[in-house]
Scaffold this active site. Sequence first.
Site, PDB file in Angstrom:
ATOM      1  N   GLY A   1       0.829  -1.201   0.000  1.00 55.15           N
ATOM      2  CA  GLY A   1       0.000   0.000   0.000  1.00 55.15           C
ATOM      3  C   GLY A   1       0.866   1.255   0.000  1.00 55.15           C
TER       4      GLY A   1
ATOM      5  N   PRO B   1     -13.063  -4.298 -15.638  1.00 56.29           N
ATOM      6  CA  PRO B   1     -13.081  -5.760 -15.657  1.00 56.29           C
ATOM      7  C   PRO B   1     -11.676  -6.330 -15.665  1.00 56.29           C
ATOM      8  CG  PRO B   1     -14.339  -4.828 -17.500  1.00 56.29           C
ATOM      9  CD  PRO B   1     -13.641  -3.691 -16.847  1.00 56.29           C
TER      10      PRO B   1
ATOM     11  N   HIS C   1      -3.128  -5.828  12.280  1.00 56.64           N
ATOM     12  CA  HIS C   1      -2.510  -5.610  10.963  1.00 56.64           C
ATOM     13  C   HIS C   1      -1.295  -6.535  10.762  1.00 56.64           C
ATOM     14  CE1 HIS C   1      -1.858  -2.390   7.622  1.00 56.64           C
ATOM     15  NE2 HIS C   1      -1.483  -3.587   7.214  1.00 56.64           N
TER      16      HIS C   1
HETATM   17  C1  GLV Z   1       0.448  -3.829   4.336  1.00 55.78           C
HETATM   18  O1  GLV Z   1      -0.609  -3.493   4.755  1.00 55.78           O
HETATM   19  C2  GLV Z   1       1.011  -3.392   3.104  1.00 55.78           C
HETATM   20  O2  GLV Z   1       0.463  -2.490   2.451  1.00 55.78           O
HETATM   21  O3  GLV Z   1       2.047  -3.934   2.743  1.00 55.78           O
END
Ligand code: GLV
Length: 284
Positions: A51, A164, A273
């Site tokens: 992310g 898609p 997390h």
């Molecule tokens: C963890 O949440 C990442 O984005 O690697």
Amino acid sequence: MGGAELQKAVPGAAGLLVGSLLCVLLPDRVDGPVLAAAGRQLRVVSTVSVGTDHIDFAAVRAFDGERAFDGERRLQVGHTPDVLTAACAELGVALVLATARRFKEAIAAAASGAWAAWSPTFLVGAQLQRKTLGFVGFGRIGQATAARLRAFEPARLVYWAPSPKPAAERAPLFAERAANLAALLAVADLVIVSCSLVAETRHLFNADTFAAMKKGSILINIARGAIVNHDHLFEALKNGNTVAAAGLDVTDPEPLPVDHPLQSLPNCLILPHISSATLETREA
Ligand code: GLV
């Protein structure tokens, strides 16, 4: 490390490694003030995560725009896709099973003595076989999770994504694309959030979305906490009209305070997390 502390730590750096053991923690935002504090010699911002929502790309572009540079010396931004796909998918499967089979309540019952004689109605959960699994976002991690969940013989696997997916990705998973989010929510027994956090997905799951979910459905979030409005999730889980349970590997904020109302709900299983937390992923 907070923004001000971060700004004190970075002056003169050639590179910022975000989320490493030595440097900036993931919740820290790399934004304009941090880049400015680092200085014009900064060449690389790299994050130990797939992310990148904590990196302000507008600020990165502005930072380049303010500098005299030749084309080769732009500020490079790196992240770590792929190395964590399997780890996140395995955690996704674990969270689906643990939530559907009520592990939070089961562990508490075993530990507290509430586990009495066997009863056919004790801690009855949901089975995945013949259920419809709905994926919101269907990139690397969503697809890898879906591939593993196929082993549980769901009736259908539906995804919603802005465009898609190519047949080569979707066909082996027998995945169908829903026309829109509402169409997915209308059919999914389990909704697995695996999309990126961007402006369009912030609080995508809110009171309206929860009202559109099937009664008795389960919400799993392995993406980013801020995709789900936690106050609205609390209300939805408490009144039980639609969402029966939630499994969250990500929250907003992180860490989620121990006295946050969601923590008190037996039908909300929260993990800190840990989706990418395997030795193999960390080494890679
Ligand atoms: C963890 O949440 C990442 O984005 O690697």
